[in-house]
Design a protein around this motif. Structure first.
Motif, PDB file in Angstrom:
ATOM      1  N   CYS A 337      23.145  39.066  39.878  1.00 48.77           N
ATOM      2  CA  CYS A 337      24.543  39.420  40.093  1.00 48.77           C
ATOM      3  C   CYS A 337      24.620  40.888  40.484  1.00 48.77           C
ATOM      4  CB  CYS A 337      25.381  39.143  38.844  1.00 48.77           C
ATOM      5  SG  CYS A 337      24.876  40.088  37.393  1.00 48.77           S
ATOM      6  N   TYR A 338      25.718  41.269  41.102  1.00 43.72           N
ATOM      7  CA  TYR A 338      25.945  42.670  41.440  1.00 43.72           C
ATOM      8  C   TYR A 338      27.444  42.917  41.506  1.00 43.72           C
ATOM      9  CZ  TYR A 338      26.516  40.922  46.270  1.00 43.72           C
ATOM     10  OH  TYR A 338      26.923  40.247  47.393  1.00 43.72           O
ATOM     11  N   ALA A 345      32.626  41.537  40.835  1.00 40.91           N
ATOM     12  CA  ALA A 345      31.279  41.001  40.606  1.00 40.91           C
ATOM     13  C   ALA A 345      31.004  39.811  41.518  1.00 40.91           C
ATOM     14  CB  ALA A 345      31.118  40.596  39.147  1.00 40.91           C
ATOM     15  N   GLN A 369      24.110  35.658  33.959  1.00 37.76           N
ATOM     16  CA  GLN A 369      24.746  36.607  34.877  1.00 37.76           C
ATOM     17  C   GLN A 369      26.092  37.081  34.335  1.00 37.76           C
ATOM     18  OE1 GLN A 369      22.462  37.360  37.000  1.00 37.76           O
ATOM     19  NE2 GLN A 369      21.323  35.556  36.287  1.00 37.76           N
ATOM     20  N   HIS A 372      25.335  39.873  32.019  1.00 43.50           N
ATOM     21  CA  HIS A 372      25.085  41.140  32.712  1.00 43.50           C
ATOM     22  C   HIS A 372      26.400  41.817  33.099  1.00 43.50           C
ATOM     23  CE1 HIS A 372      20.869  40.475  32.722  1.00 43.50           C
ATOM     24  NE2 HIS A 372      20.845  39.543  33.661  1.00 43.50           N
ATOM     25  N   ILE A 373      27.339  41.030  33.568  1.00 47.06           N
ATOM     26  CA  ILE A 373      28.630  41.596  33.963  1.00 47.06           C
ATOM     27  C   ILE A 373      29.375  42.129  32.742  1.00 47.06           C
ATOM     28  CG2 ILE A 373      30.855  41.060  35.028  1.00 47.06           C
ATOM     29  CD1 ILE A 373      29.384  38.867  36.644  1.00 47.06           C
ATOM     30  N   CYS A 378      25.188  45.395  35.014  1.00 43.36           N
ATOM     31  CA  CYS A 378      25.245  44.895  36.387  1.00 43.36           C
ATOM     32  C   CYS A 378      25.631  46.004  37.360  1.00 43.36           C
ATOM     33  CB  CYS A 378      26.244  43.742  36.453  1.00 43.36           C
ATOM     34  SG  CYS A 378      26.638  43.170  38.108  1.00 43.36           S
ATOM     35  N   SER A 382      23.251  47.367  40.279  1.00 43.50           N
ATOM     36  CA  SER A 382      23.767  47.240  41.650  1.00 43.50           C
ATOM     37  C   SER A 382      23.532  48.518  42.436  1.00 43.50           C
ATOM     38  CB  SER A 382      25.260  46.909  41.618  1.00 43.50           C
ATOM     39  OG  SER A 382      25.491  45.664  41.009  1.00 43.50           O
ATOM     40  N   VAL A 488      15.933  42.235  39.447  1.00 40.78           N
ATOM     41  CA  VAL A 488      17.224  41.647  39.068  1.00 40.78           C
ATOM     42  C   VAL A 488      17.136  40.159  38.751  1.00 40.78           C
ATOM     43  CG1 VAL A 488      18.568  43.340  40.357  1.00 40.78           C
ATOM     44  CG2 VAL A 488      17.820  41.250  41.504  1.00 40.78           C
TER      45      VAL A 488
END
Length: 768
Positions: A337-338, A345, A369, A372-373, A378, A382, A488
């Motif tokens: 994720c980014y 996101a 994911q 991570h957010i 994240c 990123s 990642v």
């Protein structure tokens, strides 16, 4: 220097009674393979029959029973005949109709699984109709078969007269190598091994997990930002100084005053804007270079309905907008994720992940994911991804341009440029290593808590490792997508090579036991992008136990091993020499100050500043290398060299350290990237009959034969196998079937490094 602890029969039998089968197996096999005490050997063999039966290694249990049937002692023979009869009666040929769409066979539906459950009672002498209480797991309801003292005293006392037969280990159950390999002459082609899954259930009701450690994660996020900024600033300052120094030395040119200024304010502004624009800039980069496209909701729902429900439920609870979903058209199973905020996101998965994982397993990966957010790492990753992807693409393109050149001079220039750019990419990526490791633990907990399915996440991570290893085998090299996105993705490609490729030849617990038992395991992940996968899975299994669910793997009850401290100290001798050098420098400074105060000695011209500490550090580092070199690179003797048949046993040894330096000679196919992109030999992998093993090769300067010329060919690798967080082989020679040899002078380069550090340190001390 061996680092293995002395095996104890009592410890092995105790582990067996406690249901700690992998520890029991490791200890009892070591005892059964010894020649010292025949009494202990037979007791260990009896225990091993039970261990093999309970972990599903049916062929090994039968083979060992057949060995014990030949024993001249009537009690041993009677027990072995009875056990062998019960095992064979309950063993049935596996039902191939249970294979699911992913190619895996659930353990609970297989005949081997039925045998495993039934043999847990029959081999231990329990009644077939005896029921195990629901609250008691099968692993805990087993008893080690024992004989009364009056029965055993007679035959154990004279057991040394019985002929010694080797114990069949896991390696004896391996599938033969492919027919096109040199070791498979006149052998028939065999089917690839089948991987069995327990298909352990998910929790129906579960309580929230502890939130401990989040402050440490936040501190590491801040530290990663500082480290990234410091590295970029340092590199920029060095570049500015280099340009101005060049202008000073060149005629008719003046240095630029702008390059003498502090770049900190401008750099902070640039990084801030990159951070703010990172979601949209990464969208363009991933679409242009990786072929990223939008993942429609109906396509995702066809693969995993649970994922759609998880995304909707969790985002509603957090008050978020559902992240944008994207798809990468690659076969390796990856996900990441980014984005700089929850509302910006994006979650990206590959086509391979959707095809190789099941509904509930895909949901757990998406839940990672979301973790991570939620934890904001994240956003930092990123930014790191935005800075490293263009550099990696430059390295990738320089390699292609170098391959297009025919003149040796131009190829050499591009090889140097490619190596420098690759080193820059590694340096920037290295600033996020520790954050990449720690965040996986927290997000695994989030995924388990969101889905209530820690066992599904265990299977998902293992299948990702298997899929990545399969992708490397299929493409015959590590794809640039895997390497550039390695920091990642859920499971690192390096740790997937060995684990994913040998999964069909041994149990997961056997290979992952190193990650759980070795007391020095944490030191070997310092430079890894991912934590020990065995430790991650052990924690997930512990969560399953906490929620009263049978775990997918039996890892949580293991006890740490005891390994000689001297072996580990010798392993880290070069790095231990650095603080010892600093301490020595402080000591001589104190002595000089004392002598100077007493007017006995004046060495102010040497110790007027603290530069001499650097010299002491270099000398300490050099001494550490020289102390370790004989143990690290022992002579490889033909009489003791290990071959393909012993490779699996070496990999599953939980007490191994890299300093053990096991000499091996393995036959297989050399995999890796071709051309300038692999001029540092960073992507060399041996595909043996057992699995994939990473190779470390260092070339001679000006060597005419390059290992890239051997890629895709059958070779014989001679070198030192090292078991760390990622198993690898330090290559001594690579030899083709035609006799062409490529040497890798690891010991010589170590001596060169030690001498260079020694000379440099001495120069600093003498110069003052």
């Amino acid at each position: 220097m061996p680092s293995h602890p002395e095996p104890s029969l009592k410890a092995g039998l105790t582990a067996l009674k406690q249901g700690d089968y992998q520890t029991a197996k490791a200890i009892l096999e070591a005892i059964a393979g010894s020649e010292s005490d025949r009494t202990a050997v037979i007791q260990a063999e009896i225990g091993l029959v039970v261990v093999y039966a309970r972990i599903g290694e049916v062929a090994a249990a039968i083979a060992l029973c057949e060995t014990l049937v030949e024993n001249e002692r009537p009690q041993v023979k009677e027990w072995a005949e009875r056990s062998l009869k019960q095992i064979r009666r309950r063993y049935q040929t596996e039902d191939t109709s249970t294979t699911d769409g992913t190619g895996f066979i659930p353990l609970e539906n297989s005949a081997a699984a039925k045998f495993q459950v039934e043999s847990q009672k029959s081999v231990s002498g329990e009644d077939e109709n005896e029921q195990t209480p629901p609250s008691q797991t099968p692993a805990r309801s087993l008893r080690v078969p024992t004989l009364r003292a009056s029965q055993t005293r007679g035959w154990l006392a004279s057991a040394s007269s019985t002929p010694r037969t080797s114990v069949p280990k896991t390696s004896s159950l391996r599938v033969p190598p492919p027919p096109n390999s040199p070791t498979a002459v006149n052998q028939e082609k065999v089917k690839p091994p089948t991987i069995y899954w327990r298909q352990a259930k998910r929790a129906k009701v579960w309580q929230p997990l502890s939130k401990r450690g989040l402050k440490l994660l936040c501190l590491l996020e801040v530290g990663t930002c500082i480290a990234l900024f410091w590295v970029i600033k340092t590199l920029l300052v060095l570049l500015m100084r280099f340009i101005n120094d060049a202008f000073v030395k060149l005629p008719f040119l003046e240095p630029l005053q702008l390059l003498y200024r502090d770049p900190t304010p401008v750099l902070l502004v640039v990084i801030f804007f990159l951070f703010c624009l990172s979601p949209w800039l990464l969208d363009r980069l991933l679409r242009k270079f990786y072929g990223q496209r939008q993942l429609e909701k109906d396509i995702l729902q066809r693969h995993s309905k649970e994922t759609v429900r998880v995304l909707q439920r969790y985002c509603k609870q957090q008050g978020w907008r559902t992240p944008k979903l994207f798809l990468l058209p690659i076969t390796a199973p990856v996900a990441f994720c980014y984005g700089n905020l929850p509302r910006t996101a994006r979650i990206v998965v590959s086509q391979g992940l959707l095809e190789q994982l099941t509904d509930d397993e895909i949901a757990t990966i998406y839940a990672i994911q979301l973790g991570h957010i939620a934890h904001w790492n994240c956003a930092i990753i990123s930014l790191l991804l935005l800075l490293t992807i263009p550099i990696y693409q430059l390295y990738h393109f320089l390699g292609h341009w170098g391959d297009a050149k025919t003149q040796p001079l131009w190829r050499g220039i591009f090889a140097v440029l490619t190596s420098l750019v690759y080193g820059l990419w590694c340096l920037l990526t290295g600033t996020g290593l520790w954050l990449s490791q720690l965040r996986q633990y927290f997000c695994d907990r989030v995924a388990a808590e969101v889905t209530g399915n820690p066992n599904g996440l265990v299977r998902a991570l293992l299948k990702i490792a298997i899929g990545i290893a399969g992708d490397v085998q299929k493409q015959e090299h590590t794809s640039w997508q895997l390497e550039s996105l390695n920091i990642v993705i859920p499971v690192g490609y390096k740790q997937s090579l060995c684990l994913g490729s040998i999964a069909g030849y041994t149990t997961f617990e056997s290979f992952l036991i190193w990650d759980c038992l070795n007391p020095y395991r944490w030191w070997f992940v310092i430079n890894n992008t991912h934590p020990l996968i065995g430790d991650r899975l052990r924690r997930l299994c512990k969560i399953a136990r906490l929620w009263h669910v049978e775990p997918e793997l039996y890892l949580e009850s293991q006890q740490p091993l005891t390994i000689k401290r001297q072996s580990f100290l010798l392993q880290i001798a070069p790095w231990l020499g650095i603080p010892l050098g600093i301490a020595f420098g402080g000591l001589i400074w104190l002595i000089w100050q004392t002598l100077f105060a007493l007017k006995l000695l004046n060495l102010k011209w040497i110790y007027d500043n603290w530069n001499f500490i650097k010299g002491c550090m270099l000398i300490g580092f050099s001494i550490g290398i020289l102390l370790r070199i004989n143990s690290f690179f022992p002579n490889i003797k033909p009489a003791t060299v290990q071959t393909d048949d012993q490779l699996l046993d070496l990999l599953i040894n939980p007490a191994a350290l890299p300093i053990d330096s096991t000499g091996v000679r393995l036959v297989g196919k050399l995999l890796g990237r071709r051309g300038t992109n692999n001029c540092l030999a960073q992507d060399l992998v041996l595909q043996s009959s057992t699995g994939l093993v990473k190779l470390h090769h260092i070339s001679w300067l000006g060597q005419h034969v390059n290992p890239q010329e051997l890629i895709g060919r059958q070779i014989t690798v001679t070198g030192w196998l090292r078991r760390g967080a990622t198993p690898w082989i330090d290559v001594q020679t690579l030899q083709t079937q035609s006799g062409k040899i490529v040497n890798s002078p690891h010991p010589i380069w170590c001596i060169v490094l030690a001498v260079a550090a020694e000379v440099w340190g001495a120069y600093i001390l003498l110069r003052g």
